[in-house]
Design an enzyme around this catalytic site. Structure first.
Site, PDB file in Angstrom:
ATOM      1  N   LYS A 182      21.108  41.802  51.486  1.00  0.00           N
ATOM      2  CA  LYS A 182      20.284  41.185  50.436  1.00  0.00           C
ATOM      3  C   LYS A 182      18.951  40.677  50.977  1.00  0.00           C
ATOM      4  O   LYS A 182      17.948  40.709  50.268  1.00  0.00           O
ATOM      5  CB  LYS A 182      21.069  40.086  49.722  1.00  0.00           C
ATOM      6  CG  LYS A 182      22.186  40.681  48.881  1.00  0.00           C
ATOM      7  CD  LYS A 182      22.856  39.724  47.926  1.00  0.00           C
ATOM      8  CE  LYS A 182      23.851  40.504  47.062  1.00  0.00           C
ATOM      9  NZ  LYS A 182      24.771  39.673  46.300  1.00  0.00           N
ATOM     10  N   LYS A 195      29.703  50.408  46.912  1.00  0.00           N
ATOM     11  CA  LYS A 195      30.472  49.716  45.874  1.00  0.00           C
ATOM     12  C   LYS A 195      29.672  49.556  44.577  1.00  0.00           C
ATOM     13  O   LYS A 195      28.442  49.446  44.602  1.00  0.00           O
ATOM     14  CB  LYS A 195      30.973  48.365  46.391  1.00  0.00           C
ATOM     15  CG  LYS A 195      29.978  47.240  46.251  1.00  0.00           C
ATOM     16  CD  LYS A 195      30.633  45.875  46.406  1.00  0.00           C
ATOM     17  CE  LYS A 195      29.617  44.795  46.092  1.00  0.00           C
ATOM     18  NZ  LYS A 195      29.971  43.880  45.045  1.00  0.00           N
ATOM     19  N   LYS A 217      26.667  44.626  40.481  1.00  0.00           N
ATOM     20  CA  LYS A 217      25.861  44.158  39.349  1.00  0.00           C
ATOM     21  C   LYS A 217      24.391  44.357  39.636  1.00  0.00           C
ATOM     22  O   LYS A 217      23.636  44.834  38.808  1.00  0.00           O
ATOM     23  CB  LYS A 217      26.068  42.647  39.142  1.00  0.00           C
ATOM     24  CG  LYS A 217      27.326  42.278  38.425  1.00  0.00           C
ATOM     25  CD  LYS A 217      27.220  40.807  37.986  1.00  0.00           C
ATOM     26  CE  LYS A 217      28.547  40.109  38.134  1.00  0.00           C
ATOM     27  NZ  LYS A 217      28.619  39.094  39.166  1.00  0.00           N
TER      28      LYS A 217
HETATM   29  P1  ATP Z   1      26.137  41.371  43.009  1.00  0.00           P
HETATM   30  O1  ATP Z   1      25.864  42.831  43.036  1.00  0.00           O
HETATM   31  O2  ATP Z   1      25.180  40.598  42.160  1.00  0.00           O
HETATM   32  O3  ATP Z   1      26.387  40.780  44.350  1.00  0.00           O
HETATM   33  P2  ATP Z   1      28.818  41.889  42.381  1.00  0.00           P
HETATM   34  O4  ATP Z   1      28.927  42.994  41.416  1.00  0.00           O
HETATM   35  O5  ATP Z   1      29.036  42.188  43.821  1.00  0.00           O
HETATM   36  O6  ATP Z   1      27.452  41.186  42.181  1.00  0.00           O
HETATM   37  P3  ATP Z   1      30.105  39.294  42.364  1.00  0.00           P
HETATM   38  O7  ATP Z   1      29.790  38.348  41.285  1.00  0.00           O
HETATM   39  O8  ATP Z   1      29.468  39.076  43.681  1.00  0.00           O
HETATM   40  O9  ATP Z   1      29.815  40.788  41.886  1.00  0.00           O
HETATM   41  O10 ATP Z   1      31.664  39.379  42.563  1.00  0.00           O
HETATM   42  C1  ATP Z   1      32.636  38.819  41.717  1.00  0.00           C
HETATM   43  C2  ATP Z   1      33.998  39.311  42.133  1.00  0.00           C
HETATM   44  O11 ATP Z   1      34.119  40.698  41.868  1.00  0.00           O
HETATM   45  C3  ATP Z   1      34.288  39.131  43.634  1.00  0.00           C
HETATM   46  O12 ATP Z   1      35.643  38.752  43.805  1.00  0.00           O
HETATM   47  C4  ATP Z   1      34.058  40.498  44.188  1.00  0.00           C
HETATM   48  O13 ATP Z   1      34.816  40.748  45.352  1.00  0.00           O
HETATM   49  C5  ATP Z   1      34.519  41.380  43.048  1.00  0.00           C
HETATM   50  N1  ATP Z   1      33.858  42.679  43.074  1.00  0.00           N
HETATM   51  C6  ATP Z   1      32.511  42.881  43.025  1.00  0.00           C
HETATM   52  N2  ATP Z   1      32.234  44.192  43.064  1.00  0.00           N
HETATM   53  C7  ATP Z   1      33.435  44.844  43.134  1.00  0.00           C
HETATM   54  C8  ATP Z   1      33.805  46.217  43.207  1.00  0.00           C
HETATM   55  N3  ATP Z   1      32.902  47.176  43.185  1.00  0.00           N
HETATM   56  N4  ATP Z   1      35.115  46.522  43.273  1.00  0.00           N
HETATM   57  C9  ATP Z   1      36.055  45.540  43.291  1.00  0.00           C
HETATM   58  N5  ATP Z   1      35.767  44.221  43.230  1.00  0.00           N
HETATM   59  C10 ATP Z   1      34.480  43.870  43.151  1.00  0.00           C
END
Ligand code: ATP
Ligand code: LTN
Length: 322
Positions: A109, A190, A193
């Site tokens: 990031k 992965k 968001k």
């Molecule tokens: P960002 O991209 O903004 O970091 P994110 O999509 O990674 O957001 P978070 O809000 O950081 O989402 O994560 C919330 C929860 O969802 C955490 O427990 C994280 O491990 C889980 N998570 C996020 N992305 C995935 C994914 N692709 N597969 C499974 N679990 C996920």
């Protein structure tokens, strides 16, 4: 079993958030479970005050629509329990720059933000504070949070060693399938968001047409064989994991039923749409009563503060604060 987990109000949830995290939370809910919308963490992103307010309430509605019941577990907003920010400072004073700068999420990031802010570096310390304040035993999270969980354990152990037994040392838990849902367009990374393109991520409340379109266009490969094999076939394996996670089978069992990508994709789209439709209806109903959502959050914050206050006082006293 004391359970704690958190999620950032950084935008609409995608299927990875739901399958990797939120569904585990629903399974683990009890009077001993605490779930937190981590709005302080979201301040590390470029986000306007209005958007943050709106996304925080929307996320509360999403969590409840997914099955979290405030009569059973505690759901609250991080900034409404001031001990999180307070314990964060104490823990910053036992964490090192070296260990924080080694975090993969920070490295990724910080490359994307020019003149990144200090909060991005210290983000995992606040996460450790979140978890340790609740004498947490288990933290249900997706696979990408493993390193942050290890840091939490290290910080807790270091603190206990230096200042005496204060914190319980937690473990992270991941679901057996779909702990790491991949981007539909770039299946070696992965679903995220903030980073995935619109076609790469399936949002929980996408329209049925969009869900169908995104799954139809998901990247696979050219050998045409439906087989569960992550190293050789990441695109197909990702679809199989998502399918298995929704149908309660193993990915190999799902693979055995299909010979063509087209059929696998259209059945998967139907299954995703059918699973999410009732959640979307419930989400819309809940959002129609924002005052009720705010009441849920206020009650949650009160319950959370009763536990967090006790642990914070213990930590502060252990460090010699008056
Ligand atoms: P960002 O991209 O903004 O970091 P994110 O999509 O990674 O957001 P978070 O809000 O950081 O989402 O994560 C919330 C929860 O969802 C955490 O427990 C994280 O491990 C889980 N998570 C996020 N992305 C995935 C994914 N692709 N597969 C499974 N679990 C996920
Ligand atoms: N860093 C987590 C969000 C998070 C969290 C927590 C998860 C903040 N505090 C405490 C579990 C427990 C993420 O998903 N990006």
């Amino acid at each position: 079993m004391r359970v704690f987990s958190g999620i950032q109000p950084s935008g609409p949830l995608h299927l990875g958030n739901y399958l990797g995290a939120v569904r585990q939370w629903v399974d683990a809910q009890s009077s001993d479970a605490f779930y937190c919308v981590v709005d302080l963490h979201a301040l590390t992103l470029e986000i306007s005050p209005d958007a943050l307010r709106e996304q925080t309430i929307d996320l509360l509605a999403t969590l409840m629509a997914s099955g979290l019941d405030p009569e059973i577990c505690t759901i609250f907003i991080q900034s409404q329990v001031s001990y999180h920010a307070q314990l964060n400072w104490l823990l910053e004073c036992v964490s090192t720059y070296g260990e924080l700068s080694r975090m993969v999420a920070f490295k990724e990031k910080s490359q994307r933000q020019e003149g990144y802010r200090v909060g991005l570096l210290t983000y995992p310390v606040l996460m450790a504070a979140d978890i340790l304040l609740y004498e947490t035993e288990e933290v249900p999270v997706g696979d990408d949070q493993r390193q942050h969980l290890e840091l939490t354990r290290d910080v807790a152990e270091k603190f206990n060693h230096r200042f005496g037994e204060t914190f319980r040392v937690p473990v992270g838990t991941q679901p057996k399938v779909a702990a790491r849902v991949m981007d539909l367009q770039e299946p070696t990374r992965k679903m995220s968001k903030s980073i995935s393109s619109p076609l790469g991520k399936l949002n929980m409340f996408d329209s049925p047409r969009d869900i169908e379109k995104k799954i139809t266009k998901a990247v696979t490969d050219t050998d045409g064989e439906v087989r569960f094999d992550w190293p050789k076939k990441p695109g197909v394996s990702n679809l199989l994991e998502i399918f298995a996670s929704l149908s309660g089978e193993t990915p190999a069992q799902v693979a055995a039923r299909y010979t063509r990508y087209g059929e696998l994709k259209s059945d998967l789209a139907a299954l995703v749409i059918e699973t999410l439709a009732p959640l979307k209806r419930r989400h819309d109903e809940l959002l129609a009563s924002p005052d009720e959502l705010r009441r849920v959050a206020a009650r949650g914050a009160e319950k959370a503060a009763a536990v967090a206050g006790m642990v914070y006082q213990r930590a502060a006293a252990a460090m010699g604060l008056a």
